[in-house]
Structure formats: C-alpha cells, structure tokens
Design an enzyme around this catalytic site. Sequence first.
Site, PDB file in Angstrom:
ATOM      1  N   ALA A 173      47.778  29.896  -8.752  1.00  0.00           N
ATOM      2  CA  ALA A 173      48.785  30.257  -7.749  1.00  0.00           C
ATOM      3  C   ALA A 173      50.205  30.080  -8.267  1.00  0.00           C
ATOM      4  CB  ALA A 173      48.585  29.440  -6.471  1.00  0.00           C
ATOM      5  N   THR A 188      45.146  30.669  -4.124  1.00  0.00           N
ATOM      6  CA  THR A 188      43.912  30.614  -4.911  1.00  0.00           C
ATOM      7  C   THR A 188      42.993  29.486  -4.443  1.00  0.00           C
ATOM      8  OG1 THR A 188      45.080  29.301  -6.559  1.00  0.00           O
ATOM      9  CG2 THR A 188      44.878  31.664  -6.979  1.00  0.00           C
ATOM     10  N   ASN A 206      48.229  26.957  -2.565  1.00  0.00           N
ATOM     11  CA  ASN A 206      49.647  27.064  -2.246  1.00  0.00           C
ATOM     12  C   ASN A 206      50.174  28.479  -2.406  1.00  0.00           C
ATOM     13  OD1 ASN A 206      49.188  25.989  -5.182  1.00  0.00           O
ATOM     14  ND2 ASN A 206      51.083  27.158  -5.269  1.00  0.00           N
ATOM     15  N   ASP A 218      53.755  23.304  -2.417  1.00  0.00           N
ATOM     16  CA  ASP A 218      52.508  23.157  -3.179  1.00  0.00           C
ATOM     17  C   ASP A 218      51.557  22.192  -2.472  1.00  0.00           C
ATOM     18  OD1 ASP A 218      50.586  23.364  -5.184  1.00  0.00           O
ATOM     19  OD2 ASP A 218      51.559  21.896  -6.479  1.00  0.00           O
ATOM     20  N   LYS A 227      46.418  17.883   0.273  1.00  0.00           N
ATOM     21  CA  LYS A 227      47.628  17.352  -0.334  1.00  0.00           C
ATOM     22  C   LYS A 227      48.672  16.932   0.696  1.00  0.00           C
ATOM     23  CE  LYS A 227      48.102  19.529  -4.928  1.00  0.00           C
ATOM     24  NZ  LYS A 227      49.057  20.340  -5.718  1.00  0.00           N
ATOM     25  N   CYS A 287      56.558  25.853 -23.748  1.00  0.00           N
ATOM     26  CA  CYS A 287      55.727  24.954 -24.559  1.00  0.00           C
ATOM     27  C   CYS A 287      55.475  23.603 -23.907  1.00  0.00           C
ATOM     28  CB  CYS A 287      56.370  24.714 -25.929  1.00  0.00           C
ATOM     29  SG  CYS A 287      57.032  26.203 -26.723  1.00  0.00           S
ATOM     30  N   CYS A 306      52.205  21.971 -22.258  1.00  0.00           N
ATOM     31  CA  CYS A 306      51.132  21.431 -23.106  1.00  0.00           C
ATOM     32  C   CYS A 306      51.656  20.365 -24.068  1.00  0.00           C
ATOM     33  CB  CYS A 306      50.465  22.547 -23.895  1.00  0.00           C
ATOM     34  SG  CYS A 306      49.530  23.718 -22.893  1.00  0.00           S
TER      35      CYS A 306
END
Length: 724
Positions: free
Chosen positions: A182, A241, A261, A306, A333, A633, A636
Amino acid sequence: MAALALTACGDDVPEVDTSVYGAGENWDNPGGDWAESHFSRLEGLTKENVSGLGLAWEYDLGTARVQEATPVVIDGVMYTSGNLGRVYAINAVTGEELWTFVPEMDMQIVRSACCDWANRGIAVAQGKVMVAALDGMLYALDMTDGSVAWSVDTIAEHDRGYTSTGAPEVAGNLVVIGNAGAEYDTRGYVTAYDITDGSEAWRFYTIPHDPADGPQESEELEAALSTWSEDTRWDIGGGGTAWDAITYDPQFDQIIVGTGNGGPYPQAVRSPGGGDNLYLNSLVALDRETGRMKWHFQETPQDNWDLTATQPMMLAEMEVAGEQRPVILHTPKNGFFFVVDRETGRPLAANPIVRTSWADSWNLETGQPNMTMELADYTNGPKVVYPGSPGARNWYPAAYDPGRNTYFAHVLDMGNLLFLTGPTEGVERQKSFLNAGAAIIFTPDLEAAAPSLPPFIREAMMATPQWQWVLDEPFRSELRAMDPLTGKTKWAVESLGWQDRNGVLATQSGIIFHGNVAGQLFARDSDTGEELWHIDTGSSIMAAPMTYSVDGVQYVAVQTGWGGGGWGFVPPYAAAYSKGNRNRLLVFKLGGGAVPVPDDLPALEPAPQPPAQFADATPDMIAMGSGLFTENCGICHSNQPRAPLPDLRRMNSGVHGAFNQIVLEGLLMPNGMPRWDDRLSPDQVKAIHAYLIDTQAALRTRELELQRRGLPLDTQSLTILSNY
C-alpha cells in the site's frame, strides 16, 4: 456450540467442528485451530513442571533475515516457512529434514518490499502445503516430497509495487491470499483459488478503481465510490492491501479480511476533499463461495496515518450484554480493542488500549469513532500522532484463553511526528516505488531529533498537545493480559524496548509462552504474568511459539530471526546485534538439553580507507547523493553497525571498484541486490557513490579517534561519534 458441517456448500467442503476451541495434538494452521486463537488444549506442560523444559532439537533454517512464521504440525510432521517463502518439512520428533522448497525469486519485485523479506506461514489442505512467495507466486507443494503440484501468479499488475508476505488461508475447498504494497502504488485485493488445481474462483478488490475506466467489479465497490472524492488519485493506486489478516469463519461460511492503509498516506493527496475511503482499514466479510461482500466494519475512517486493520484476528463466542454472540477479537494498529459481531459486523465493544490522538472513543450505536482530527490532521502543519505507524498492535499474534476470558498480546503505546514531504497537488506517481507522501519520526527519537529539525517543523511539533505526551513518556512497550470487552489490563510485563515485539502462545494449563529480541524464551503464569521459566537462546525471537504432541510427549517450538518493519535498525539489546541473525527453529520438551548459544560477533574495526573522492565531486553533488541514498537505498541499507545488510560506509576497495556494476547492472542480484538502472541514471549513481565515499572517510576518522581513546565502535558510541 454444535459441530458444524458445511455440506450445503458442496461435498468438497470439509466439516469443521467449532465446538472444540484450541489446538490439540496437531497445530493445523499458523493460528493453531479453526478460530486461529493461538491457544492450546494440551495440558502436559503445567505451571509445576514447565521449568523442566530443555532443547529437544534445533534446525538451521539456512538464512539470516526475518522470521515471522508460526510452524504447523500435522501427524508428526512440522511444516513451516521462512523468508521469501521458503518451506521446510521436518520430522517433529527428531528434527530430521524431510524436504525443503526454495522458490525462484524475481528480485526486481522484491525491491518493492517495504518491511523486509517476511513470510508469516503456510496453509495445509488436501495433501498440499501452500505458501505465498514474496514476489506474489502462490505455490501448492506435495506434502510428501515438496514437489510443486501447481503454482499461480497472484499479482494483478506487474507495473505496480505488489508483494506477498501473509500466510494463505484455507476456506473449505479454496485457498485465499492477499498482497502487500500500500505504501507503493497498489490497489488492494484478495483472491481465492481452488485447492485442487489452482484455478481462480474469485477476486475481491478492497477499494474502487477510477470510474472513468468503466464499471466497478462489484456492487459493493460502486457503493464505496461515494466515500472517495471526485479528485481521487486513482493512478497512484489507493492502497488497502490485505497483507496479513485473512480468517475463515466456518460458522457463517465467510472469509473475513483485514484491509490496509491508504496510499499515499495523506488523504489530502490520495482523496482530496475527504471521505471515509471505503474499504480502507476495514474488516470485510466475504461469502466463501461467491466472494461477494456480506458486511464491512471500517476501523479507521479517513486514514492519514497508516493505521491498518491487517493485524491478526481471532474468532470466539462470548457473552455480551447477557447474550452469547459469535465474535471477532481484533486489535488493529489504531489503538482500539474491538469485539465485533461475526454475523452482522457490528462493533459490540471498542476501547482504547493506548494513547490515541486521531479519535478519543467509539460510538457503538453509529459504529463510528469520535474523531479528533484537530489533533491528528497534518495537512496544514506537522502533528505528533498517537498511535504511531508501527501500531498499537501489529503482525505479531495475540492469544486468547476462553476459560480465563483473557487476551494476551504485545502492545506498543508510541506515536510519531508526521508531516508532508511536498505539495498535495501535482504529485507524480513513483512507479513500483514508495508513494507515502509523508515523513515519519517516531516519538522515542523526537527529543534527540528536535534540535536538528527545520524550525517550522520543530515549532509546530512542540505546539501540539501530544508533545507533552512525548515528554512524559515517549513510548511504553509491554506484554499484556487484557479483558476483551473492556480493554482493561489484568497484568503487564515491560518489554526491552519499542523494537522488542513478540507473538504469544497460551495453554489451557495456565501458561503463556513468548520470546524477546534478546533471545530469551519465557513461560509465564497466565493468571499473574509471573515468570515460571526462561531459557537463553542467543537468537532474536519475534514469532509466536506453538505447541503440539506426538506419542504423548508435548513440545514447544519457535522460529528465531530479527527483521520486519524497521528491520535495518537493530537495537543493541537484540541478540541479532551482538551475535548475528542466525535463523533457527528451536523445539523444547521436558527433560531436554541446553540450547547452543552462538558466539558473539567479533569487535568492529574502523571503517576501511575509501578511495579518493571523484575529482568533479562538489558539495552539491554529495548533497544530492545523500538525498538519493535516503530515498532509494536507506530502506535496506541503514548504514548502522551490525545492520542486517552491508553498512555501505564500510565498503572495501573491491566493492567501490564494482559499484556501478552492482547498482546499475545487477552484479549481486544472485545475493538479493536488485539492479537500479530503471530508476537511477549513471550520474545519480555517481552522486550516491560520492556521498558514500565522503561519509566513509568521515566515519573512519571518527572511529580511529574512538579507537585511540579506547572506546568501542558500537551503537552506544554513536552519540560520541556525532559530537566528536
């Protein structure tokens, strides 16, 4: 409740006995029983003898990433999944490997995984073990040898950022799976497939599509259109989702789906002009046979934060206002504990369990929250919002003991600062990439971050009433025993920190089991929370334990491995920080032995000397590289000591020399590093490289000074490093 046979729906729909609550000798799905209660009827382990538990066997899962699955045991064989959708079949008594399955993986799709390479389990039916791989492929494997009986691509549009992380759900003759993504550019849906051959039975989209593209797929979506504005950014996707909670309710032959969300997060971007935006953040009950909606209950209307409804749910029957009702117990949540009628979708109880600034209570008559948008709408300025996007509850399973009427769950009382990252109009869709539209800073970090924030953000943050909440208590992280109808805490045990989150197992004999990220597995008294036993494993535990019995011997099993949301930032109190993230399956029984604890990782050495900076590097180029690194980047590569993926401030000369081939040409794709030539130009990659050279040189200088002073090169020295 009498045994329920669903013969009216067809001879191929198996009988489900809903009169028996909790798992027995077998643990036949990740939740244990038909109610997915994470509760066991076994009583071989008691408060009196549980201190005699020791290791029966361990199995090396062969990876070093996230482990969130709860194993399944059927007739003495354990089946479980690991990251990316690997599957393992193991003798449940001896730990002998029977077979393994490693899916082929499209690493470009995997690049769209927001929250690590997670997988939350498998489903077993009709002699098949079913798993959803991270790239969206659903596999049905033969139980006896792991060969592929059939496979199907569940992704609807491959030019969008879909992945799959949840466990498939068996519903009669069907297996149902959703998707994640999502935050990217997706439109949520769930799909049902025939277990026999993988043919698609039906698909239900959780939010409408652009009405300019023609009629909606269902009457329910046509009705939902009125809750979205005419200016909705349908091109970005919308979100919704179903990345985890999907539960089959055999009593009403319905599949209950928790939806996610909105995407982008800010409603002012996603649906300018407002609206509840159905069916975001909702429980949606679908008829098993047709996929048509029977009812819905939206837990967080007008989502900006969210606050997903994708957290695990469990089914039960309890007395409400003097009447026995079939219910769903759900702690999403958004910070409320919901008891929802399974027949009608009406909320029967809704009580806050943490601080909430988006709503302060719930009107059970209207089924709507009493929203406090003046405290939570960050469209016109930054706001501190409670709970934060990690959620009061998240993917880690709770457990429900019906005899004690107690719900055991890890709860996180934490907020975050939210602010827009750009204008609300003219936003360009980022294809298959993050489209969040908002920046987030968690409250544990806010005081330290405040001086470095732009003045207008800092001043707006401190002007919110919730700033005092931050000063009083930035977060509270604890395991709780709660009354479902009131949400009140019976007892609580403090966790190690906000990143210490854990799934729970409850037993009829009055024991709950849970782990922590420091690598300890605990048994506690269900009535008091008193510790009865613990063992140090040296491996971080987040997944929920489970229990089973073979030949009269009761076992407790748990998977180990750090990861999930925020996975790149390993806290110093995690075993994964000090000992590495070795993934293991640990199984215990009375009279077992000690657990082999991994050795500590070697001490960090100062960062290597980087190559000379590019001759044409300028401060502007390095600044651009910093922004590009953060955007592309950083999700991760957190560039922290002991991070799961390489700290790019510590690259050796060989990696520096191959930097372009790695990033632009996919040199390390076999290792899980995708290529980026579809998103980054050579000049942009050069800017990122220049930033990393600059950062590595500065880090090396600071670490050499720390070494000279005799200080360790670890996270606890980061403050010294930043102030040096």
